[in-house]
Scaffold this motif. Structure first.
Motif, mmCIF file in Angstrom:
data_model
loop_
_atom_site.group_PDB
_atom_site.id
_atom_site.type_symbol
_atom_site.label_atom_id
_atom_site.label_comp_id
_atom_site.label_asym_id
_atom_site.label_seq_id
_atom_site.Cartn_x
_atom_site.Cartn_y
_atom_site.Cartn_z
ATOM 1 N N ALA A 37 9.350 20.486 15.659
ATOM 2 C CA ALA A 37 9.140 21.556 14.682
ATOM 3 C C ALA A 37 7.928 21.258 13.809
ATOM 4 C CB ALA A 37 10.378 21.732 13.813
ATOM 5 N N GLY A 38 7.693 19.986 13.514
ATOM 6 C CA GLY A 38 6.549 19.622 12.692
ATOM 7 C C GLY A 38 5.234 19.839 13.405
ATOM 8 N N SER A 39 5.215 19.691 14.708
ATOM 9 C CA SER A 39 3.973 19.866 15.446
ATOM 10 C C SER A 39 3.666 21.335 15.720
ATOM 11 C CB SER A 39 4.032 19.090 16.761
ATOM 12 O OG SER A 39 5.018 19.639 17.598
ATOM 13 N N ALA A 40 4.629 22.204 15.538
ATOM 14 C CA ALA A 40 4.404 23.633 15.764
ATOM 15 C C ALA A 40 3.546 24.195 14.644
ATOM 16 C CB ALA A 40 5.737 24.371 15.815
ATOM 17 N N MET A 41 2.747 25.157 14.980
ATOM 18 C CA MET A 41 1.902 25.795 13.973
ATOM 19 C C MET A 41 2.676 26.983 13.408
ATOM 20 S SD MET A 41 -0.662 23.929 13.767
ATOM 21 C CE MET A 41 -1.835 24.861 12.850
ATOM 22 N N LEU A 105 12.058 31.147 2.155
ATOM 23 C CA LEU A 105 11.854 31.317 3.593
ATOM 24 C C LEU A 105 10.379 31.401 3.959
ATOM 25 C CD1 LEU A 105 14.687 33.781 4.621
ATOM 26 C CD2 LEU A 105 14.460 31.391 5.227
ATOM 27 N N GLN A 106 9.595 32.099 3.154
ATOM 28 C CA GLN A 106 8.178 32.186 3.443
ATOM 29 C C GLN A 106 7.520 30.819 3.295
ATOM 30 O OE1 GLN A 106 6.576 35.472 1.297
ATOM 31 N NE2 GLN A 106 5.637 36.276 3.132
ATOM 32 N N GLY A 107 7.969 30.024 2.339
ATOM 33 C CA GLY A 107 7.443 28.676 2.186
ATOM 34 C C GLY A 107 7.782 27.796 3.373
ATOM 35 N N ILE A 108 8.962 27.988 3.922
ATOM 36 C CA ILE A 108 9.369 27.192 5.103
ATOM 37 C C ILE A 108 8.545 27.579 6.315
ATOM 38 C CG2 ILE A 108 11.241 26.827 6.767
ATOM 39 C CD1 ILE A 108 13.188 27.037 4.386
ATOM 40 N N VAL A 112 2.657 23.722 6.545
ATOM 41 C CA VAL A 112 1.831 23.005 7.510
ATOM 42 C C VAL A 112 2.040 21.512 7.258
ATOM 43 C CG1 VAL A 112 -0.505 22.574 8.340
ATOM 44 C CG2 VAL A 112 0.154 24.858 7.556
ATOM 45 N N PHE A 113 2.405 20.797 8.301
ATOM 46 C CA PHE A 113 2.680 19.367 8.164
ATOM 47 C C PHE A 113 1.465 18.556 8.545
ATOM 48 C CE2 PHE A 113 6.830 21.304 8.834
ATOM 49 C CZ PHE A 113 7.482 20.812 7.737
#
Length: 113
Positions: A37-41, A105-108, A112-113
């Motif tokens: 999930a962290g690598s997803a844009m 939700l918009q912040g989640i 960007v990690f």
């Protein structure tokens, strides 16, 4: 001559050793999901931006206020009728969800990690 076999049921749900081992087994899976999930844009797709904006405006605008006030009135009436504050607390939870939920939700989804 036959022997009777007795099957003893073990309540595994209440066993503290069992839930700890389940958590330890689930940690690698959760960690892997977090890495994927962290690598997803997140937030790069703009296909549903118009409906997202519309629903966000409804939730934080006049529709959200109407739903919150209606829930508060019904919850307050139910609380008085049953002499319990659970319904009034639920109305407060709905108000908080409509006020802060879309922003969270918009912040989640745009993080960007």
């Amino acid at each position: 001559m036959t022997k009777e076999i007795k099957i003893r049921k073990v309540n595994t749900a209440k066993s503290p050793k069992n839930w700890k081992s389940r958590i330890l087994k689930a940690l690698p899976i959760v960690g892997g999901c977090a890495l994927v999930a962290g690598s997803a844009m997140a937030g790069t797709d703009t296909t549903f931006d118009t409906i997202t904006t519309q629903l966000n405006d409804w939730a934080q605008g006049s529709l959200g206020k109407v739903l919150t006030l209606a829930t508060l009135l019904v919850g307050g009436g139910y609380a008085v009728a049953t002499q319990s504050v659970r319904a009034a607390i639920s109305a407060g939870g709905i108000a908080l969800t409509l006020a802060y939920g879309p922003t969270v939700l918009q912040g989640i989804f745009t993080a960007v990690f």
